[in-house]
Design a protein around this motif. Structure first.
Motif, PDB file in Angstrom:
ATOM      1  N   LEU A  20      -7.031  55.715 -19.283  1.00  0.00           N
ATOM      2  CA  LEU A  20      -5.698  56.320 -19.226  1.00  0.00           C
ATOM      3  C   LEU A  20      -5.744  57.669 -18.510  1.00  0.00           C
ATOM      4  N   THR A  21      -6.747  58.470 -18.827  1.00  0.00           N
ATOM      5  CA  THR A  21      -6.900  59.770 -18.165  1.00  0.00           C
ATOM      6  C   THR A  21      -7.039  59.595 -16.661  1.00  0.00           C
ATOM      7  N   ASP A  22      -7.858  58.643 -16.256  1.00  0.00           N
ATOM      8  CA  ASP A  22      -8.077  58.420 -14.829  1.00  0.00           C
ATOM      9  C   ASP A  22      -6.807  57.920 -14.150  1.00  0.00           C
ATOM     10  N   TYR A  23      -6.049  57.090 -14.850  1.00  0.00           N
ATOM     11  CA  TYR A  23      -4.780  56.607 -14.282  1.00  0.00           C
ATOM     12  C   TYR A  23      -3.826  57.774 -14.021  1.00  0.00           C
ATOM     13  N   ILE A  24      -3.638  58.627 -15.026  1.00  0.00           N
ATOM     14  CA  ILE A  24      -2.721  59.759 -14.883  1.00  0.00           C
ATOM     15  C   ILE A  24      -3.211  60.710 -13.791  1.00  0.00           C
ATOM     16  N   ASP A  25      -4.539  60.825 -13.660  1.00  0.00           N
ATOM     17  CA  ASP A  25      -5.138  61.766 -12.713  1.00  0.00           C
ATOM     18  C   ASP A  25      -5.185  61.226 -11.285  1.00  0.00           C
ATOM     19  N   GLY A  26      -4.821  59.969 -11.089  1.00  0.00           N
ATOM     20  CA  GLY A  26      -4.807  59.416  -9.734  1.00  0.00           C
ATOM     21  C   GLY A  26      -6.010  58.586  -9.364  1.00  0.00           C
ATOM     22  N   ASP A  27      -6.728  58.059 -10.385  1.00  0.00           N
ATOM     23  CA  ASP A  27      -7.829  57.115 -10.146  1.00  0.00           C
ATOM     24  C   ASP A  27      -8.984  57.745  -9.354  1.00  0.00           C
ATOM     25  N   ASN A  28      -9.579  58.770  -9.921  1.00  0.00           N
ATOM     26  CA  ASN A  28     -10.669  59.476  -9.247  1.00  0.00           C
ATOM     27  C   ASN A  28     -12.054  59.110  -9.768  1.00  0.00           C
ATOM     28  N   TYR A  29     -12.126  58.362 -10.855  1.00  0.00           N
ATOM     29  CA  TYR A  29     -13.427  58.080 -11.476  1.00  0.00           C
ATOM     30  C   TYR A  29     -13.775  56.603 -11.361  1.00  0.00           C
ATOM     31  N   ILE A  53     -18.879  52.149 -10.953  1.00  0.00           N
ATOM     32  CA  ILE A  53     -19.226  53.501 -10.505  1.00  0.00           C
ATOM     33  C   ILE A  53     -20.016  53.499  -9.199  1.00  0.00           C
ATOM     34  N   ASN A  54     -21.243  53.019  -9.220  1.00  0.00           N
ATOM     35  CA  ASN A  54     -22.066  53.008  -8.013  1.00  0.00           C
ATOM     36  C   ASN A  54     -21.758  51.784  -7.154  1.00  0.00           C
ATOM     37  N   THR A  55     -22.072  51.878  -5.868  1.00  0.00           N
ATOM     38  CA  THR A  55     -21.960  50.737  -4.958  1.00  0.00           C
ATOM     39  C   THR A  55     -23.309  50.033  -4.927  1.00  0.00           C
ATOM     40  N   THR A  56     -23.344  48.780  -5.382  1.00  0.00           N
ATOM     41  CA  THR A  56     -24.603  48.057  -5.533  1.00  0.00           C
ATOM     42  C   THR A  56     -24.629  46.877  -4.566  1.00  0.00           C
ATOM     43  N   LEU A  57     -25.711  46.783  -3.798  1.00  0.00           N
ATOM     44  CA  LEU A  57     -25.822  45.791  -2.734  1.00  0.00           C
ATOM     45  C   LEU A  57     -27.200  45.140  -2.762  1.00  0.00           C
ATOM     46  N   LEU A  58     -27.252  43.914  -2.283  1.00  0.00           N
ATOM     47  CA  LEU A  58     -28.523  43.204  -2.139  1.00  0.00           C
ATOM     48  C   LEU A  58     -28.940  43.267  -0.682  1.00  0.00           C
ATOM     49  N   LEU A  59     -30.091  43.896  -0.437  1.00  0.00           N
ATOM     50  CA  LEU A  59     -30.631  44.045   0.906  1.00  0.00           C
ATOM     51  C   LEU A  59     -31.755  43.032   1.089  1.00  0.00           C
ATOM     52  N   LYS A  60     -31.649  42.207   2.139  1.00  0.00           N
ATOM     53  CA  LYS A  60     -32.591  41.096   2.299  1.00  0.00           C
ATOM     54  C   LYS A  60     -33.200  41.082   3.700  1.00  0.00           C
ATOM     55  N   SER A  61     -34.494  40.798   3.722  1.00  0.00           N
ATOM     56  CA  SER A  61     -35.190  40.452   4.959  1.00  0.00           C
ATOM     57  C   SER A  61     -35.771  39.058   4.745  1.00  0.00           C
ATOM     58  N   PRO A  62     -36.364  38.446   5.739  1.00  0.00           N
ATOM     59  CA  PRO A  62     -36.943  37.116   5.535  1.00  0.00           C
ATOM     60  C   PRO A  62     -38.042  37.085   4.475  1.00  0.00           C
TER      61      PRO A  62
END
Length: 355
Positions: free
Chosen positions: A310-319, A30-39
């Motif tokens: 299955l619902t998301d597949y039929i609906d066009g992959d929106n979730y 669902i969410n985009t999860t990233l690791l943000l790093k500084s020194p």
């Protein structure tokens, strides 16, 4: 890809301006999860999916309430795991808007790892026990204080109604590819009756609502439980669904998008480990009806997530995020295979649960 956002986030969260890096972490849908790093500092940043979570402030408020409650428990030696904590911006906010997107930051829990597929019985019991500890620590938290960030999240009747609507609309012409799966889903109405009879007997709890194996971190050094993570779906609910989601995500030796359907099965020793691990911390809390509800939770969760795929597949992959055109259909078939195996092994599994 996210370098522009990394610079802005680094400024907001006090990481400085130099030697900033950002990279994907985890396997969430669902969410985009990233690791943000500084020194000098590492934090986890997330771009929240506001299609799924239309009120980011409510999501963060829920998670921070859980965070504070667990932190207090830990301070009083009543919770042994690490607590996932939000990071405030330099001006003491917990959300950052970048080009219309909502971002938040979490402390990075190092020296840990997650798993997508359970390897063995010990690993399953450790993870289930962690989710049991999490549930036990929240048994005195007022669930009604939590916002329903996804209303009717585990409402099977609503999920089936949504399926029927996309069947009627067939917006991207995919229905003919999955008619067999559709017919199977619409024949499982007995689950709705079982839920209607049992749920009025159950107490409402503050639940995690997404107890996948990869939402629990293991310690690199000890291989024991380190933290329960991903508090985004913490809402009022029922323990049977948290139990059921562990069965759904722990028991099969195949990943949830595996197309090796013959390999998708309930490993009875893993089911045993889930029961032993999850119930132990709840022994003095759980009601008789709640324990009895766990079998229904196991059936409902594997079936319901299949319906949602299955619902998301039929609906066009929106979730759900997908990597190829039939990804959600493959996920749905996988979950229905697991549901069928649960039914086939009902006698053996109930004997384990109710011994």
């Amino acid at each position: 890809m996210y370098q522009k956002q990394a610079t802005i986030l680094s400024s907001h969260f006090g990481l400085g301006e130099h030697d900033i890096s950002i990279k994907p972490i985890g396997n969430g849908h669902i969410n985009t999860t990233l690791l943000l790093k500084s020194p000098t500092k590492h934090i986890v940043v997330q771009k929240l999916n506001t299609h799924v979570f239309p009120d980011p402030n409510a999501l963060v408020n829920n998670a921070r309430q859980i965070e504070h409650h667990l932190s207090d428990k830990k301070h009083h030696d009543a919770y042994q795991l690490e607590v996932i904590k939000h990071v405030a911006t330099t001006d003491d906010n917990y959300l950052v808007e970048i080009d219309g997107d909502s971002w938040r930051a979490l402390e990075f829990i190092g020296r840990s790892y997650s798993e997508d597929v359970v390897d063995n019985q010990e690993q399953a019991q450790i993870a289930a026990n962690a989710f049991g500890q999490f549930a036990a620590a929240l048994q005195d938290f007022d669930a009604e204080k939590l916002h329903a960030v996804i209303p009717d999240f585990h409402n099977l009747a609503m999920r089936l109604d949504a399926l029927k609507r996309v069947i009627d609309a067939n917006p991207v012409g995919r229905l003919s590819d999955c008619q067999h799966e559709v017919d199977f889903c619409l024949a499982q109405t007995q689950l709705l009756q079982e839920l209607a009879e049992l749920m009025p007997q159950l107490p409402i709890r503050a639940c995690h609502n997404d107890t996948k194996i990869n939402n629990m971190l293991f310690c690199n050094k000890t291989q024991q439980a380190k933290a329960v993570i991903d508090l985004d779906t913490c809402m009022p609910g029922y323990w049977m669904f948290d139990f059921g989601d562990m069965v759904r995500t722990f028991c099969s030796p195949e990943a949830e998008d595996s197309t090796n359907l013959d390999g998708v099965q309930v490993r009875e020793n893993i089911f045993q480990a889930i029961v032993d691990g999850y119930v132990a911390p709840l022994q003095q809390i759980i009601t008789t009806q709640e324990k009895q509800s766990f079998w229904l939770g196991a059936k409902v969760m594997s079936f319901m997530i299949g319906v949602r795929f299955l619902t998301d597949y039929i609906d066009g992959d929106n979730y759900f995020g997908t990597k190829y055109p039939t990804h959600n259909l493959d996920r749905a078939r996988n979950q229905f295979a697991l549901y069928r195996d649960l039914l086939n092994k009902q006698a053996q599994l109930q004997a384990i649960l109710f011994k």
